[in-house]
Design a protein around this motif. Structure first.
Motif, PDB file in Angstrom:
ATOM      1  N   LEU A  50      -6.243  74.020 -31.293  1.00  0.00           N
ATOM      2  CA  LEU A  50      -6.925  74.643 -32.549  1.00  0.00           C
ATOM      3  C   LEU A  50      -6.643  76.230 -32.572  1.00  0.00           C
ATOM      4  CD1 LEU A  50      -8.696  74.611 -35.150  1.00  0.00           C
ATOM      5  CD2 LEU A  50     -10.723  74.556 -33.668  1.00  0.00           C
ATOM      6  N   GLY A  51      -7.075  76.889 -31.389  1.00  0.00           N
ATOM      7  CA  GLY A  51      -7.025  78.323 -31.399  1.00  0.00           C
ATOM      8  C   GLY A  51      -5.562  78.879 -31.644  1.00  0.00           C
ATOM      9  N   LEU A  52      -4.256  78.204 -30.968  1.00  0.00           N
ATOM     10  CA  LEU A  52      -3.201  78.379 -31.176  1.00  0.00           C
ATOM     11  C   LEU A  52      -2.635  78.241 -32.701  1.00  0.00           C
ATOM     12  CD1 LEU A  52      -0.397  78.971 -30.331  1.00  0.00           C
ATOM     13  CD2 LEU A  52       0.253  76.609 -29.977  1.00  0.00           C
ATOM     14  N   PHE A  53      -3.372  77.394 -33.444  1.00  0.00           N
ATOM     15  CA  PHE A  53      -3.030  77.227 -34.816  1.00  0.00           C
ATOM     16  C   PHE A  53      -3.585  78.323 -35.447  1.00  0.00           C
ATOM     17  CE2 PHE A  53      -4.234  75.390 -38.884  1.00  0.00           C
ATOM     18  CZ  PHE A  53      -3.462  74.779 -39.539  1.00  0.00           C
ATOM     19  N   MET A  54      -4.927  78.454 -35.359  1.00  0.00           N
ATOM     20  CA  MET A  54      -5.499  79.685 -36.158  1.00  0.00           C
ATOM     21  C   MET A  54      -4.790  81.205 -35.631  1.00  0.00           C
ATOM     22  SD  MET A  54      -7.617  78.292 -38.005  1.00  0.00           S
ATOM     23  CE  MET A  54      -8.399  79.579 -38.504  1.00  0.00           C
ATOM     24  N   CYS A  55      -4.103  81.377 -34.644  1.00  0.00           N
ATOM     25  CA  CYS A  55      -3.652  82.355 -33.985  1.00  0.00           C
ATOM     26  C   CYS A  55      -2.271  82.666 -34.834  1.00  0.00           C
ATOM     27  CB  CYS A  55      -3.217  82.489 -32.452  1.00  0.00           C
ATOM     28  SG  CYS A  55      -2.076  83.523 -31.975  1.00  0.00           S
ATOM     29  N   VAL A  56      -1.577  81.428 -34.929  1.00  0.00           N
ATOM     30  CA  VAL A  56      -0.186  81.744 -35.395  1.00  0.00           C
ATOM     31  C   VAL A  56      -0.293  82.091 -37.101  1.00  0.00           C
ATOM     32  CG1 VAL A  56       1.904  80.455 -36.198  1.00  0.00           C
ATOM     33  CG2 VAL A  56       1.011  80.094 -33.921  1.00  0.00           C
ATOM     34  N   ASN A  57      -1.501  81.183 -37.585  1.00  0.00           N
ATOM     35  CA  ASN A  57      -1.675  81.588 -39.226  1.00  0.00           C
ATOM     36  C   ASN A  57      -2.132  83.021 -39.064  1.00  0.00           C
ATOM     37  OD1 ASN A  57      -2.335  79.108 -41.358  1.00  0.00           O
ATOM     38  ND2 ASN A  57      -2.204  78.290 -39.176  1.00  0.00           N
ATOM     39  N   GLY A  58      -2.842  83.787 -38.068  1.00  0.00           N
ATOM     40  CA  GLY A  58      -3.154  85.118 -38.350  1.00  0.00           C
ATOM     41  C   GLY A  58      -1.957  86.026 -38.230  1.00  0.00           C
ATOM     42  N   ILE A  59      -0.911  85.516 -37.295  1.00  0.00           N
ATOM     43  CA  ILE A  59       0.147  86.229 -37.246  1.00  0.00           C
ATOM     44  C   ILE A  59       0.779  86.441 -38.745  1.00  0.00           C
ATOM     45  CG2 ILE A  59       2.424  86.376 -36.447  1.00  0.00           C
ATOM     46  CD1 ILE A  59       1.481  85.298 -33.860  1.00  0.00           C
ATOM     47  N   GLY A  60       0.972  85.122 -39.377  1.00  0.00           N
ATOM     48  CA  GLY A  60       1.479  85.203 -40.741  1.00  0.00           C
ATOM     49  C   GLY A  60       0.752  86.023 -41.843  1.00  0.00           C
ATOM     50  N   GLY A  61      -0.550  85.913 -41.793  1.00  0.00           N
ATOM     51  CA  GLY A  61      -1.087  86.977 -42.668  1.00  0.00           C
ATOM     52  C   GLY A  61      -0.829  88.495 -42.240  1.00  0.00           C
ATOM     53  N   ILE A  62      -0.972  88.795 -41.128  1.00  0.00           N
ATOM     54  CA  ILE A  62      -0.532  90.299 -40.610  1.00  0.00           C
ATOM     55  C   ILE A  62       0.631  90.574 -41.342  1.00  0.00           C
ATOM     56  CG2 ILE A  62       0.040  91.622 -38.719  1.00  0.00           C
ATOM     57  CD1 ILE A  62      -2.334  90.190 -37.405  1.00  0.00           C
ATOM     58  N   LEU A  63       1.827  89.837 -41.093  1.00  0.00           N
ATOM     59  CA  LEU A  63       3.231  90.094 -41.416  1.00  0.00           C
ATOM     60  C   LEU A  63       3.257  90.161 -43.095  1.00  0.00           C
ATOM     61  CD1 LEU A  63       5.341  87.782 -39.077  1.00  0.00           C
ATOM     62  CD2 LEU A  63       4.751  90.484 -38.901  1.00  0.00           C
ATOM     63  N   SER A 109       1.291  75.876 -43.431  1.00  0.00           N
ATOM     64  CA  SER A 109       0.004  76.544 -43.581  1.00  0.00           C
ATOM     65  C   SER A 109       0.226  78.242 -43.069  1.00  0.00           C
ATOM     66  CB  SER A 109      -0.957  76.151 -42.973  1.00  0.00           C
ATOM     67  OG  SER A 109      -0.853  76.236 -41.454  1.00  0.00           O
ATOM     68  N   THR A 110       1.216  78.372 -42.279  1.00  0.00           N
ATOM     69  CA  THR A 110       1.484  79.720 -41.724  1.00  0.00           C
ATOM     70  C   THR A 110       2.160  80.414 -42.815  1.00  0.00           C
ATOM     71  OG1 THR A 110       1.363  78.995 -39.379  1.00  0.00           O
ATOM     72  CG2 THR A 110       2.407  81.378 -39.916  1.00  0.00           C
ATOM     73  N   VAL A 111       3.085  79.905 -43.576  1.00  0.00           N
ATOM     74  CA  VAL A 111       3.945  80.638 -44.572  1.00  0.00           C
ATOM     75  C   VAL A 111       3.190  80.928 -45.781  1.00  0.00           C
ATOM     76  CG1 VAL A 111       5.805  80.278 -45.854  1.00  0.00           C
ATOM     77  CG2 VAL A 111       5.942  79.945 -43.683  1.00  0.00           C
ATOM     78  N   LEU A 112       2.499  79.745 -46.316  1.00  0.00           N
ATOM     79  CA  LEU A 112       1.771  79.761 -47.497  1.00  0.00           C
ATOM     80  C   LEU A 112       0.432  80.645 -47.308  1.00  0.00           C
ATOM     81  CD1 LEU A 112       2.368  76.265 -48.967  1.00  0.00           C
ATOM     82  CD2 LEU A 112       3.502  78.281 -49.646  1.00  0.00           C
ATOM     83  N   LEU A 113      -0.286  80.278 -46.468  1.00  0.00           N
ATOM     84  CA  LEU A 113      -1.631  81.006 -46.387  1.00  0.00           C
ATOM     85  C   LEU A 113      -1.361  82.451 -45.819  1.00  0.00           C
ATOM     86  CD1 LEU A 113      -3.954  78.120 -45.270  1.00  0.00           C
ATOM     87  CD2 LEU A 113      -3.616  78.694 -47.444  1.00  0.00           C
ATOM     88  N   GLY A 114      -0.410  82.749 -45.189  1.00  0.00           N
ATOM     89  CA  GLY A 114       0.203  84.093 -44.791  1.00  0.00           C
ATOM     90  C   GLY A 114       0.130  85.005 -46.003  1.00  0.00           C
TER      91      GLY A 114
END
Length: 421
Positions: A50-63, A109-114
């Motif tokens: 779960l932590g890794l999932f939210m982390c990768v989503n966060g990277i997508g949002g930053i970029l 989710s990383t691409v779209l929610l980012g």
């Protein structure tokens, strides 16, 4: 202090911004408190996964936020950025309806929610840009009052999310969220004005990363990252802490989130006047102190009602951080509101990424209670970095803007010379 009529503080199109920001807030707050439950109960993630999932989503949002924020200041109207972000958010939350496998859900989710994460900063960048075009508008008050509607959404969202979860399960939760972002898409399409970005108008917006050469900005960014790392850990693991460590119900989780958001509203509305009298940095210092008190109190909590009692400290901490913090960062780049708000938003995204990793590791190997001990340390770290900085005065702001703009022009001229233009 001179009284400023309320009518002169509001922006043209204020009602449209209020509606769009409120719907974005409800859309986020319906699902955010329950994402950890969805991950563990439906996708069967471990705490570390779960932590890794939210982390990768966060990277997508930053970029995505950095790229789209710069794009909105140079080439593309903010309206178009908001349309793309709202559409991607709708598709991203819709993907939770059909994808329940860890890796595919992580990628989609990383691409779209980012990309969708840019809706929030772009709305506030548009508001700041509007304030700069209208004489006698109090930009800090306008931003803070708009932010209060986002907090109001967090009163409505978690309770609505709790009802949808009980009545229609996670499918109803994510379907409602996707629908809300479709509504935001429609509002932006029909009601938001299309404006040429600053780059097309001939202005020289400062690059987001160039401003990090200033010590005041760096200390503020580090402080914000510490704040949002702790806030991310609290938001992600508070539901699990309340239900599993304190043996509370899902309804209690919604009540805790809604109470905090409800308390934020009057605090935010009073911050505009206070920041003019006391300054933004002293208020940010006080906010970090309230955060430390909240996390220490949560660490000692033994019953669910104690988390409710602590929400006054939590609400003060969050209200000051998000309203004064955003305005404080925008003051550094008044000619580039898209980049400034993206820089502020990226401290949030980076904090969420670090909080997901750190919180996941702590929860996995030490327990949910120890998460709050680390949060208290992070709040104290935020306070210390703000304390090392200096009050950012208007004269310093003008000098920084001139220096960074000159630097950007020189860099552009050097590149053109190298390319033979």
């Amino acid at each position: 202090m001179r009284f400023v009529p309320l009518s002169s503080r509001l922006l043209p199109g204020y009602g449209t911004l209020v509606l769009a920001i409120t719907l974005v807030g409800i859309g986020v707050s319906i699902t955010r408190p329950y994402l950890s439950l969805f991950g563990t109960d439906v996708v069967h993630m471990s705490a570390a996964e779960l932590g890794l999932f939210m982390c990768v989503n966060g990277i997508g949002g930053i970029l995505a936020s950095t790229w789209l924020g710069r794009l909105s200041d140079l080439r593309v109207a903010k309206k178009y950025i908001m349309l793309v972000a709202a559409a991607c958010s709708a598709l991203g939350y819709g993907s939770f309806l059909v994808i329940h496998s860890y890796l595919p859900l992580l990628i989609v989710s990383t691409v779209l929610l980012g990309l969708g994460a840019s809706a929030f900063p772009q709305l506030f960048a548009y508001a700041r840009e509007t304030a700069s075009r209208v004489p006698d508008v109090d930009a800090t008050f306008a931003t803070s009052s708009l932010r209060s509607f986002f907090s109001l959404a967090w009163v409505i969202g978690p309770l609505l999310g709790s009802y949808l979860l009980q009545a229609y399960h996670f499918s109803g939760l994510f379907a409602a969220t996707a629908f809300l972002f479709v509504a935001v898409l429609a509002i932006v399409f029909w009601r938001i004005e299309r404006r040429p970005p600053a780059g097309i108008l001939g202005s020289q917006p400062v690059k987001s990363f160039a401003v990090l050469q200033n010590r005041h900005v760096v200390t503020a960014c580090v402080s914000y990252v510490a704040v949002y790392t702790a806030s991310s850990m609290n938001g992600l693991y508070m539901p699990l802490f309340v239900t599993k460590a304190l043996h509370g119900s899902d309804r209690m989780v919604g009540s805790v989130v809604a109470l905090s958001a409800g308390l934020e509203i009057p605090i935010i509305l009073g911050l505009g006047a206070l920041s003019a009298r006391l300054g933004k940095r002293p208020l940010l210092l006080f906010g970090s102190l309230c955060g430390a008190l909240y996390y220490v109190g949560a660490w000692f909590a033994q019953r669910p009602w104690e988390m409710l009692a602590l929400q006054l400290f939590c609400a003060t901490f969050i209200a000051i951080s998000v309203s004064i913090g955003m305005s404080y960062m925008q003051d550094f780049l008044p000619d580039a509101p898209g980049s400034a708000t993206a820089l502020y938003s990226n401290t949030n995204n980076l904090g969420q990424m670090l909080g997901s990793l750190l919180g996941g590791a702590i929860a996995q190997w030490a327990g949910y209670r120890e998460v709050y001990l680390v949060c208290a340390v992070l709040a104290a770290t935020s306070w210390l970095f703000l304390l090392r900085g200096k009050r950012f005065k208007a004269q310093e702001q003008k000098a920084l803007r001139a220096a960074l703009t000159s630097q950007d022009i020189e860099t552009t001229q050097t590149r053109r010379a190298a390319n033979g233009d």
